[in-house]
Design a protein around this motif. Structure first.
Motif, PDB file in Angstrom:
ATOM      1  N   THR A 197      38.863  38.803  37.539  1.00  0.00           N
ATOM      2  CA  THR A 197      39.410  38.223  38.558  1.00  0.00           C
ATOM      3  C   THR A 197      40.611  37.244  38.458  1.00  0.00           C
ATOM      4  OG1 THR A 197      37.577  38.917  40.109  1.00  0.00           O
ATOM      5  CG2 THR A 197      38.942  37.553  41.165  1.00  0.00           C
ATOM      6  N   GLU A 198      40.124  36.281  37.647  1.00  0.00           N
ATOM      7  CA  GLU A 198      40.897  35.204  37.244  1.00  0.00           C
ATOM      8  C   GLU A 198      42.322  35.473  36.843  1.00  0.00           C
ATOM      9  OE1 GLU A 198      40.244  30.837  35.294  1.00  0.00           O
ATOM     10  OE2 GLU A 198      39.491  32.652  34.304  1.00  0.00           O
ATOM     11  N   ILE A 199      42.163  36.261  35.774  1.00  0.00           N
ATOM     12  CA  ILE A 199      43.699  36.734  35.182  1.00  0.00           C
ATOM     13  C   ILE A 199      44.247  37.796  35.803  1.00  0.00           C
ATOM     14  CG2 ILE A 199      44.432  37.336  32.780  1.00  0.00           C
ATOM     15  CD1 ILE A 199      42.917  34.644  32.757  1.00  0.00           C
ATOM     16  N   PHE A 200      43.627  38.935  36.048  1.00  0.00           N
ATOM     17  CA  PHE A 200      44.295  39.997  36.706  1.00  0.00           C
ATOM     18  C   PHE A 200      44.907  39.701  38.102  1.00  0.00           C
ATOM     19  CE2 PHE A 200      44.144  43.905  39.347  1.00  0.00           C
ATOM     20  CZ  PHE A 200      44.596  44.877  38.524  1.00  0.00           C
ATOM     21  N   TYR A 201      43.705  39.083  38.791  1.00  0.00           N
ATOM     22  CA  TYR A 201      44.272  38.958  40.155  1.00  0.00           C
ATOM     23  C   TYR A 201      44.913  37.372  40.496  1.00  0.00           C
ATOM     24  CZ  TYR A 201      43.669  38.481  45.464  1.00  0.00           C
ATOM     25  OH  TYR A 201      43.865  38.418  46.546  1.00  0.00           O
ATOM     26  N   VAL A 202      44.034  36.546  40.479  1.00  0.00           N
ATOM     27  CA  VAL A 202      44.461  35.084  40.765  1.00  0.00           C
ATOM     28  C   VAL A 202      45.812  34.662  40.211  1.00  0.00           C
ATOM     29  CG1 VAL A 202      43.835  32.763  41.153  1.00  0.00           C
ATOM     30  CG2 VAL A 202      42.252  34.453  41.430  1.00  0.00           C
ATOM     31  N   ASN A 203      45.728  34.505  38.943  1.00  0.00           N
ATOM     32  CA  ASN A 203      46.517  33.981  37.794  1.00  0.00           C
ATOM     33  C   ASN A 203      48.077  34.892  38.008  1.00  0.00           C
ATOM     34  OD1 ASN A 203      44.883  32.396  36.766  1.00  0.00           O
ATOM     35  ND2 ASN A 203      44.985  32.994  34.724  1.00  0.00           N
ATOM     36  N   THR A 204      47.901  36.097  38.080  1.00  0.00           N
ATOM     37  CA  THR A 204      49.057  37.109  38.249  1.00  0.00           C
ATOM     38  C   THR A 204      49.590  36.632  39.703  1.00  0.00           C
ATOM     39  OG1 THR A 204      48.066  38.696  37.036  1.00  0.00           O
ATOM     40  CG2 THR A 204      50.011  39.418  37.907  1.00  0.00           C
ATOM     41  N   LEU A 205      48.790  36.747  40.599  1.00  0.00           N
ATOM     42  CA  LEU A 205      49.282  36.761  42.097  1.00  0.00           C
ATOM     43  C   LEU A 205      50.080  35.419  42.196  1.00  0.00           C
ATOM     44  CD1 LEU A 205      49.406  37.578  45.177  1.00  0.00           C
ATOM     45  CD2 LEU A 205      47.259  36.152  45.459  1.00  0.00           C
ATOM     46  N   PHE A 206      49.456  34.233  41.829  1.00  0.00           N
ATOM     47  CA  PHE A 206      50.434  32.950  42.240  1.00  0.00           C
ATOM     48  C   PHE A 206      51.430  32.838  41.168  1.00  0.00           C
ATOM     49  CE2 PHE A 206      46.386  32.368  44.476  1.00  0.00           C
ATOM     50  CZ  PHE A 206      46.794  31.948  45.544  1.00  0.00           C
ATOM     51  N   THR A 207      51.295  33.339  39.858  1.00  0.00           N
ATOM     52  CA  THR A 207      52.403  33.385  39.054  1.00  0.00           C
ATOM     53  C   THR A 207      53.581  34.078  39.408  1.00  0.00           C
ATOM     54  OG1 THR A 207      50.885  32.894  37.022  1.00  0.00           O
ATOM     55  CG2 THR A 207      53.120  33.998  36.614  1.00  0.00           C
ATOM     56  N   TYR A 208      53.308  35.337  40.110  1.00  0.00           N
ATOM     57  CA  TYR A 208      54.301  36.007  40.472  1.00  0.00           C
ATOM     58  C   TYR A 208      55.009  35.291  41.738  1.00  0.00           C
ATOM     59  CZ  TYR A 208      56.717  40.055  42.862  1.00  0.00           C
ATOM     60  OH  TYR A 208      57.778  40.829  43.298  1.00  0.00           O
ATOM     61  N   MET A 209      54.258  34.743  42.713  1.00  0.00           N
ATOM     62  CA  MET A 209      54.817  34.294  43.860  1.00  0.00           C
ATOM     63  C   MET A 209      55.480  32.874  43.741  1.00  0.00           C
ATOM     64  SD  MET A 209      54.149  36.099  46.619  1.00  0.00           S
ATOM     65  CE  MET A 209      54.535  34.932  47.845  1.00  0.00           C
ATOM     66  N   LEU A 210      54.864  32.071  42.626  1.00  0.00           N
ATOM     67  CA  LEU A 210      55.581  30.720  42.178  1.00  0.00           C
ATOM     68  C   LEU A 210      56.881  31.056  41.151  1.00  0.00           C
ATOM     69  CD1 LEU A 210      52.543  28.583  41.592  1.00  0.00           C
ATOM     70  CD2 LEU A 210      54.188  28.231  43.216  1.00  0.00           C
ATOM     71  N   GLY A 211      56.928  31.814  40.245  1.00  0.00           N
ATOM     72  CA  GLY A 211      57.666  32.020  39.220  1.00  0.00           C
ATOM     73  C   GLY A 211      59.087  33.131  39.236  1.00  0.00           C
ATOM     74  N   MET A 212      58.797  33.995  40.201  1.00  0.00           N
ATOM     75  CA  MET A 212      59.636  35.077  40.396  1.00  0.00           C
ATOM     76  C   MET A 212      60.704  34.672  41.474  1.00  0.00           C
ATOM     77  SD  MET A 212      60.354  38.243  39.497  1.00  0.00           S
ATOM     78  CE  MET A 212      59.026  38.877  38.882  1.00  0.00           C
ATOM     79  N   PRO A 213      61.942  34.823  41.202  1.00  0.00           N
ATOM     80  CA  PRO A 213      63.013  34.130  42.082  1.00  0.00           C
ATOM     81  C   PRO A 213      62.765  35.104  43.295  1.00  0.00           C
ATOM     82  CG  PRO A 213      64.058  34.760  39.942  1.00  0.00           C
ATOM     83  CD  PRO A 213      62.372  35.322  40.005  1.00  0.00           C
ATOM     84  N   PHE A 214      63.109  34.488  44.564  1.00  0.00           N
ATOM     85  CA  PHE A 214      62.880  35.093  45.649  1.00  0.00           C
ATOM     86  C   PHE A 214      63.487  36.386  46.027  1.00  0.00           C
ATOM     87  CE2 PHE A 214      64.100  35.651  50.301  1.00  0.00           C
ATOM     88  CZ  PHE A 214      62.611  35.543  50.674  1.00  0.00           C
ATOM     89  N   HIS A 215      64.612  36.511  45.278  1.00  0.00           N
ATOM     90  CA  HIS A 215      65.615  37.896  45.515  1.00  0.00           C
ATOM     91  C   HIS A 215      64.872  38.943  44.932  1.00  0.00           C
ATOM     92  CE1 HIS A 215      67.358  36.094  41.931  1.00  0.00           C
ATOM     93  NE2 HIS A 215      67.867  37.240  41.516  1.00  0.00           N
ATOM     94  N   LYS A 216      64.105  38.525  43.776  1.00  0.00           N
ATOM     95  CA  LYS A 216      63.613  39.854  43.061  1.00  0.00           C
ATOM     96  C   LYS A 216      62.170  39.961  43.508  1.00  0.00           C
ATOM     97  CE  LYS A 216      66.245  39.071  38.682  1.00  0.00           C
ATOM     98  NZ  LYS A 216      66.127  38.608  37.196  1.00  0.00           N
TER      99      LYS A 216
END
Length: 345
Positions: free
Chosen positions: A258-277
């Motif tokens: 849960t920590e790696i697959f879900y939590v880390n990925t979810l917040f990494t994606y939201m914080l690090g992915m540029p908004f237009h992507k």
């Protein structure tokens, strides 16, 4: 051979990174060791530099040139297949170690009879042996003959693979290989090696230098890296199921997943992915993924204990409504960024 040090290399010749790493390995005070440098089809002069080291140090350095890019996991597998050492160590080719690094770990192993020995690392921003912030990877409470309780604790806090030495038998007797062609291979194999170990020890020193720089292969967020994090954890679940670890440590494996697959990925994606992507569809996919594997993850005792209140609140919102979470978290991050900029002024 006492020790094989495996170094996966991809485009690290610039700014002296690879040379500093190799020089630190050749300066080790431990005797009877080899350095297996695996060039992962670099497009710069990394392979040429490694060949120079091999020519000057034929008794210590062996170079393997992969004809294709297999990512770090694939490069490490090539190194494992070629290794002659009783012990295995891994080091990233942009990091380096102090002269006594491997001697300290091997001495601890011989003193205790452990099959894995760990230590800490320090974070540095320059090529020097001046120690920076120390990160403690493991702790004394995990050490000794591994019973069910200690295995569970190691699952929850596995630490880093580069700050450990491993009996080679852990890999070949248990058929352990790194997943290839993806990032975050250690997320899968690190916990598996610990579950297959019988005696774990820890040295409270930080002679591993973890170099922070802008060209690191894992520090930039993109969709492939997010997907690789999902894939490596799915691989971990499959291996744990095959080896009956899921039956023995259900809550710990559920939390680790849960920590790696879900939590880390979810917040990494939201914080690090540029908004237009960024895509709402991907946020929905993460919800579907975690609920397919562990629909009651939110009730996991470790999730409730270890995750902070904001994460628990936001993941609950995400499960209830990915749309609401997506826009709420986007606005929250924007608000925090604006507030931070005003504070600086």
């Amino acid at each position: 051979m006492k020790l094989s040090i495996i170094v996966p290399v991809y485009n690290m010749v610039a700014d002296g990174k690879l040379a500093f790493c190799m020089d630190s390995l050749l300066a080790q005070t431990v005797e009877d060791y080899e350095i297996i440098a695996v060039d992962d089809c670099s497009t710069d002069d990394s392979l040429q530099l490694l060949r120079e080291y091999e020519k000057k140090n034929p008794e210590k350095v062996r170079v393997i040139a992969s004809p294709e890019n297999r990512r770090q996991g694939g490069a490490k597998n090539l190194g494992l297949r070629a290794a002659k050492g009783e012990w295995i160590g891994f080091i990233d080719s942009d990091d380096w170690i102090g002269q006594n690094y491997y001697k300290v770990l091997l001495d601890k192993a011989e003193e205790t009879g452990a099959d894995i020995v760990a230590c800490n690392y320090n974070i540095t921003y320059e090529h020097s042996f001046k120690k920076g912030e120390i990160v403690r990877c493991n702790h004394a409470g995990q050490t000794g003959i591994l019973d069910e309780k200690k295995h569970a604790e190691l699952l929850l806090n596995p630490g880093s693979m580069v700050t450990k030495i491993y009996k080679y038998s852990i890999f070949y007797e248990n058929g352990l290989w790194f997943p290839e062609g993806m990032f975050y291979e250690d997320n899968c194999l690190g916990p598996l090696t610990l579950l297959c170990a019988t005696h774990f020890e820890y040295v409270d020193e930080a002679d591993y230098y973890y170099f922070q720089h802008g060209t690191s292969t894992v520090h930039h967020v993109d969709l492939q890296k997010c997907n690789d994090r999902l894939t490596t954890m799915e691989y971990l679940i499959q291996e744990c199921y095959k080896r009956d670890f899921l039956q023995d440590y259900p809550a710990e494996i559920e939390y680790r997943f849960t920590e790696i697959f879900y939590v880390n990925t979810l917040f990494t994606y939201m914080l690090g992915m540029p908004f237009h992507k960024r895509r709402l569809s991907y946020v929905k996919l993460l919800r579907e993924g975690i609920l397919a594997y562990f629909p009651d993850f939110w009730q996991n005792p470790y999730f409730q204990e270890k995750q902070d209140e904001e994460v628990k609140r936001l993941t609950k919102m995400h499960v209830e409504s990915p749309f609401k979470f997506y826009w709420y978290y986007t606005l929250l991050c924007f608000y925090r960024k604006v507030r931070k900029s005003f504070r600086k002024k």
